[in-house]
Write a protein that holds these residues in place. Structure first.
Motif, short mmCIF file in Angstrom:
data_model
loop_
_atom_site.label_atom_id
_atom_site.label_comp_id
_atom_site.label_asym_id
_atom_site.label_seq_id
_atom_site.Cartn_x
_atom_site.Cartn_y
_atom_site.Cartn_z
N MET B 289 0.83 -1.22 0.00
CA MET B 289 0.00 0.00 0.00
C MET B 289 0.85 1.25 0.00
O MET B 289 0.51 2.24 -0.65
CB MET B 289 -1.00 -0.02 1.15
CG MET B 289 -0.45 -0.03 2.51
SD MET B 289 -1.82 0.01 3.67
CE MET B 289 -1.78 -1.59 4.35
N THR B 290 2.02 1.21 0.68
CA THR B 290 2.86 2.41 0.71
C THR B 290 3.42 2.71 -0.67
O THR B 290 3.34 3.84 -1.16
CB THR B 290 4.02 2.22 1.71
OG1 THR B 290 3.49 1.69 2.91
CG2 THR B 290 4.71 3.51 1.99
N ASN B 293 0.71 3.89 -3.15
CA ASN B 293 0.27 5.25 -2.90
C ASN B 293 1.32 6.27 -3.26
O ASN B 293 1.03 7.28 -3.90
CB ASN B 293 -0.10 5.41 -1.42
CG ASN B 293 -1.54 5.06 -1.18
OD1 ASN B 293 -2.38 5.31 -2.02
ND2 ASN B 293 -1.82 4.49 -0.04
N LEU B 294 2.57 6.01 -2.85
CA LEU B 294 3.61 7.01 -3.09
C LEU B 294 3.86 7.19 -4.58
O LEU B 294 4.10 8.29 -5.05
CB LEU B 294 4.91 6.61 -2.37
CG LEU B 294 4.85 6.72 -0.86
CD1 LEU B 294 6.18 6.38 -0.24
CD2 LEU B 294 4.41 8.11 -0.43
N SER B 309 -3.38 3.08 -7.80
CA SER B 309 -4.37 3.06 -6.72
C SER B 309 -4.90 1.64 -6.51
O SER B 309 -5.15 1.24 -5.38
CB SER B 309 -5.49 4.05 -7.01
OG SER B 309 -6.66 3.40 -7.39
N SER B 312 -2.55 -0.09 -4.23
CA SER B 312 -2.69 0.24 -2.81
C SER B 312 -3.94 -0.41 -2.22
O SER B 312 -3.95 -0.80 -1.05
CB SER B 312 -2.71 1.75 -2.62
OG SER B 312 -3.95 2.27 -2.99
N VAL B 417 0.31 2.31 9.57
CA VAL B 417 0.75 2.50 8.18
C VAL B 417 -0.46 2.72 7.28
O VAL B 417 -0.46 3.61 6.41
CB VAL B 417 1.55 1.26 7.70
CG1 VAL B 417 1.87 1.36 6.23
CG2 VAL B 417 2.81 1.11 8.51
N ALA B 418 -1.53 1.94 7.50
CA ALA B 418 -2.71 2.03 6.64
C ALA B 418 -3.39 3.37 6.78
O ALA B 418 -3.83 3.96 5.78
CB ALA B 418 -3.68 0.90 6.98
N ASN B 421 -1.48 5.92 4.99
CA ASN B 421 -1.66 5.75 3.55
C ASN B 421 -2.97 6.32 3.05
O ASN B 421 -3.04 6.84 1.94
CB ASN B 421 -1.58 4.27 3.20
CG ASN B 421 -0.19 3.87 2.82
OD1 ASN B 421 0.35 4.39 1.87
ND2 ASN B 421 0.39 2.99 3.59
N SER B 422 -4.01 6.20 3.88
CA SER B 422 -5.30 6.77 3.47
C SER B 422 -5.17 8.27 3.26
O SER B 422 -5.78 8.83 2.35
CB SER B 422 -6.35 6.50 4.54
OG SER B 422 -6.61 5.13 4.61
N VAL B 424 -2.45 9.86 2.34
CA VAL B 424 -1.74 10.10 1.08
C VAL B 424 -2.68 9.94 -0.10
O VAL B 424 -2.67 10.73 -1.04
CB VAL B 424 -0.54 9.13 0.95
CG1 VAL B 424 0.15 9.31 -0.37
CG2 VAL B 424 0.43 9.33 2.09
N SER B 425 -3.55 8.89 -0.02
CA SER B 425 -4.41 8.62 -1.18
C SER B 425 -5.40 9.77 -1.39
O SER B 425 -5.81 10.04 -2.51
CB SER B 425 -5.14 7.31 -1.00
OG SER B 425 -6.09 7.41 0.02
#
Lengths: 102, 488
Positions: B289-290, B293-294, B309, B312, B417-418, B421-422, B424-425
Motif C-alpha cells: 500500500m505504501t 500510494n507514493l 491506486s 494500494s 501504516v494504513a 496511507n489513506s 496520502v491517497s
C-alpha cells in the motif's frame, strides 16, 4: 546415478539457469527460452518425485503432460506478441520497448 | 463425485463453454457475425440464473478436481457481473476495432471460464491450469490494439512477467508435490500437518505466493501492473483491475486457509506450526500500500494513477489476509465486492473522457464538470469512495478491515501504516476532483453527452457507493452465508 537426488540437482540447475536467463537477457525470445527452462525443471521434478517418491498414482506424470501442453500454448501466444512488436517497433529487444514508464 | 454425475452441477460453466465455441464459429460466418455480441451477453445472463439457483450447494466435482461451494459462488457472481458489464461497455469504446469484436468477446468469455475454475479448484493441477487459463487470454487482450505501440509493449511486459511468475509457482508446486506426495489439497493438508521438518515448507510457500501475488499485483510482483494498465485498451484495464484480482484473492484464500493453517479450514485461527506466513503477508501488505500510494502521487496519466491506486487497494485487502480468521475473510470479500463497483465506475469515466475528449492526462480533465456535471458528480462520489471517506461504501469496506485488525490485537503497526496511507491517497484522488471542478477553462464550453450505455453504467455503478453505505447489512449477511468452503 539413478536416484531422486541426481534428478533434483539437474532440475535445480535448470531452474537457476532459467532465472538467470530471464534476468540477464535483453532479447525477448531468449527470455522466453529462460521461462521454458523453468517450466521444464518443474517437469523433471514432477516425474522424479513420482518415480522415486513411492507415490501410488500417476499425478506427477499427468501434471507434467499438462505443463508441456500449456508451455506450448504460452510460447505460441508469447511469440505472436513478439512478432507483432517486431512489426511495429522493428526490434525484439525488451529495452527498446520503453514507451510506458514512471 | 464421478465425472458424469458432476455435470449436473457444472451447468454455468458448460453454458460458458458452449457460448465460447458458438462465438468462435459464428465469427466465421459473415451473416451471423452480428449475433456474437448478444450471444455472449445472453450466455452470461443464463449462466447467472443457473448459478443463482444452485447457490448453497456444496460438492466436490470431477473426482476431486474442482469444488462448488457458496464461497466460489460468491466470487463467480463478481466475475459474471464484471464480465457482463465489460462486454457491454466495450461495444461503445472507440479504441477497439469492431472487426475483432467476436474474438474479443470469446477471449473475455475464456477468461471468465478460467476465473470460474480458479475460484473453485481444489487440486494443484487445476490451480495451475486455471491460473494459466486466465493469464494466456489476458496477454492477448492487453495487446488487442495491434497497431498501437503502447498496447504491444503492454502485452509483451505482461507475457514475460506472467509466464515467469507462473513458472516460479509451478516449481513451488512441484516441490510441494514432492514433500506431500499428492496433488489433492485435502491430502496435501494432512501431509503438511504431519511433516517432520516444517521449515522445508517455506520454499514452496514463497514460490506459490509469487504466482498468486503476481495475479493480485502484490509488491514486489507488481511491476507489470502500471505498464499493462496504461497500455491496454481501457475496458480491458478495467476488467483486469477487478475480475482476475478477485479470482486471485479467491484462490489465495482457499489455498492458504486449507493448506497452510493448523485447522486446515476457513474457520482456522492459527498458521501451521513454525510457519509464520501471516507476518510475511503483513510486511508485504504494508509495502504494497505504501509503494502503490507514493508512486500514484506523481502520476499524471489517469489510467496509470488508477493502476497504482489498485495496487494500494490490494495492500488494504492483504492487511485483512494477514489475520487468520473467518471474519477477516468476510472483510476481504466485502471489500472486493465494493471495490468492484468503485473501480469499474472510475474506469468507465476514463473511457468516457478518452472517447469524447481524447483525454488521458489529468490536465485534459480540466473543467470537465462544466461539460458534463452529472457524470462528474458521480465520479467525485466514486473518488471519495476510493479514498474511503464517509458517506460512501469505501468507508464501510475499510472499516471492516480495520475492525478486524483491532479485534485480533495483532499488527497495530500495520494499522498505523494504513491510516497514514489513506491520507496520502486523499491527495491524488482529489487531484482529479480539483481538475474537474476547480480548474477553470477559458472560452465557450460545450456540453458533452456520453452514450446512454456508458452514461448509465457510470451512474449505476457509482450509485452503489451510497447504497452500500446506508444498507450494507444484507450484503454482509450474504457474505457470511458464503464463507463456506467445501472440504472432503
Amino acid at each position: 546415478m539413478d536416484s531422486l537426488q541426481s534428478y533434483l540437482i539437474i532440475a535445480a540447475i535448470l531452474f537457476s539457469m532459467g532465472i538467470y536467463g530471464v534476468i540477464t537477457r535483453k532479447n525477448a525470445v531468449a527470455i522466453l527460452m529462460g521461462i521454458e527452462l523453468i517450466l521444464n525443471s518443474a517437469n523433471i521434478n514432477f516425474i522424479a518425485f513420482n518415480r522415486f517418491g513411492g507415490m501410488e498414482n500417476l499425478d506427477g506424470h499427468v501434471f507434467s503432460i499438462f505443463v508441456i501442453v500449456l508451455a506450448a500454448a504460452e510460447a505460441a501466444v508469447a511469440l505472436a506478441i513478439v512478432i507483432n512488436l517486431f512489426k511495429n517497433i522493428g526490434s525484439v529487444d525488451v529495452d527498446d520497448a520503453d514507451l510506458l514508464q514512471g | 463425485m464421478s465425472n458424469l454425475s458432476s455435470l449436473s452441477f457444472y451447468i454455468p460453466e458448460l453454458i460458458i463453454i458452449i457460448a465460447i465455441l458458438l462465438v468462435i464459429v459464428l465469427d466465421v460466418i459473415p451473416v451471423c457475425k452480428k449475433y456474437t455480441f448478444p450471444l455472449s451477453l445472453g450466455a452470461i445472463l443464463l449462466a447467472s440464473v443457473f448459478l443463482w439457483q444452485s447457490y448453497g450447494e456444496s460438492h466436490g466435482l470431477f473426482m476431486g478436481m474442482i469444488s462448488i461451494d457458496p464461497f466460489s459462488h460468491f466470487f463467480k457472481m463478481i466475475f459474471l457481473l464484471s464480465t457482463f458489464s465489460i462486454i457491454l461497455i466495450s461495444r461503445y469504446e472507440k479504441q477497439l476495432d469492431s472487426n475483432y469484436s467476436a474474438e474479443y468477446n470469446a477471449l473475455l468469455l475464456i477468461v471468465l471460464l478460467g476465473m470460474f475454475l480458479m475460484s473453485s479448484s481444489i487440486n494443484l493441477i487445476m490451480i495451475y491450469l486455471s491460473i494459466e487459463l486466465v493469464s494466456i487470454p489476458s496477454y492477448i487482450l492487453a495487446g488487442m490494439l495491434k497497431n498501437d505501440k503502447e498496447s504491444n509493449e503492454a502485452s509483451l511486459k505482461y507475457v514475460i512477467f506472467g509466464s515467469f511468475a507462473s513458472g516460479l509457482m509451478l516449481f513451488g508446486l512441484s516441490i510441494l508435490y514432492g514433500i506431500t506426495g499428492s496433488t489433492d489439497i485435502g491430502v496435501v493438508t494432512a501431509a503438511l500437518q504431519a511433516i517432520e521438518y516444517p521449515l522445508s515448507i517455506y520454499f514452496p510457500l514463497i514460490l506459490i505466493l509469487v504466482g498468486f501475488g503476481y495475479k493480485i499485483s502484490m509488491v514486489p510482483f507488481h511491476f507489470w501492473t502500471p505498464d499493462v494498465y496504461e497500455g491496454a485498451p481501457t475496458p480491458i484495464t478495467a476488467f483486469l483491475s477487478v475480475a482476475p484480482k478477485a479470482a486471485g484473492f479467491a484462490i489465495l484464500i482457499r489455498v492458504f486457509y486449507t493448506m497452510f493453517t493448523l485447522e486446515g479450514s476457513v474457520s482456522a485461527t492459527l498458521p501451521l506450526t513454525n510457519i509464520n506466513w501471516p507476518t510475511l503477508i503483513a510486511v508485504a501488505s504494508a509495502v504494497t500500500m505504501t509503494l502503490g500510494n507514493l508512486l500514484a502521487v506523481q502520476q499524471e496519466d489517469v489510467k496509470r494513477l488508477l493502476a497504482y491506486s489498485t495496487i494500494s487497494h490490494v495492500g488494504f485487502m492483504l492487511m485483512a489476509f494477514a489475520i487468520i480468521s473467518p471474519d477477516a475473510v468476510r472483510a476481504i470479500m466485502l471489500y472486493l465486492f465494493i471495490y468492484l463497483f468503485m473501480n469499474l465506475s472510475a474506469f468507465y469515466m476514463a473511457i468516457f473522457a478518452s472517447n469524447k475528449l481524447n483525454a488521458h492526462h489529468i490536465n485534459d480533465w480540466d473543467g470537465l464538470s462544466r461539460k458534463n456535471p452529472v457524470l462528474c458528480a458521480f465520479m467525485a462520489l466514486t473518488l471519495i469512495s476510493l479514498t474511503g471517506l464517509p458517506p460512501t461504501a469505501g468507508f464501510v469496506g475499510k472499516f471492516y478491515i480495520f475492525a478486524e485488525l483491532f479485534k485480533h490485537q495483532q499488527f497495530y503497526w500495520l494499522a498505523v501504516v494504513a491510516i497514514l496511507n489513506s491520507v496520502v491517497s486523499l491527495y491524488y484522488y482529489f487531484k482529479i476532483i480539483k481538475s474537474m471542478y476547480l480548474v477553470d477553462v477559458e472560452g465557450e464550453v460545450n456540453k458533452i453527452e456520453a452514450h446512454p450505455v456508458v452514461n448509465w453504467s457510470i451512474i449505476l455503478f457509482s450509485a452503489q457507493n451510497i447504497l452500500f453505505f446506508i444498507y450494507w447489512e444484507p450484503l454482509i449477511g450474504f457474505i457470511e452465508k458464503s464463507i463456506n468452503l467445501w472440504s472432503g
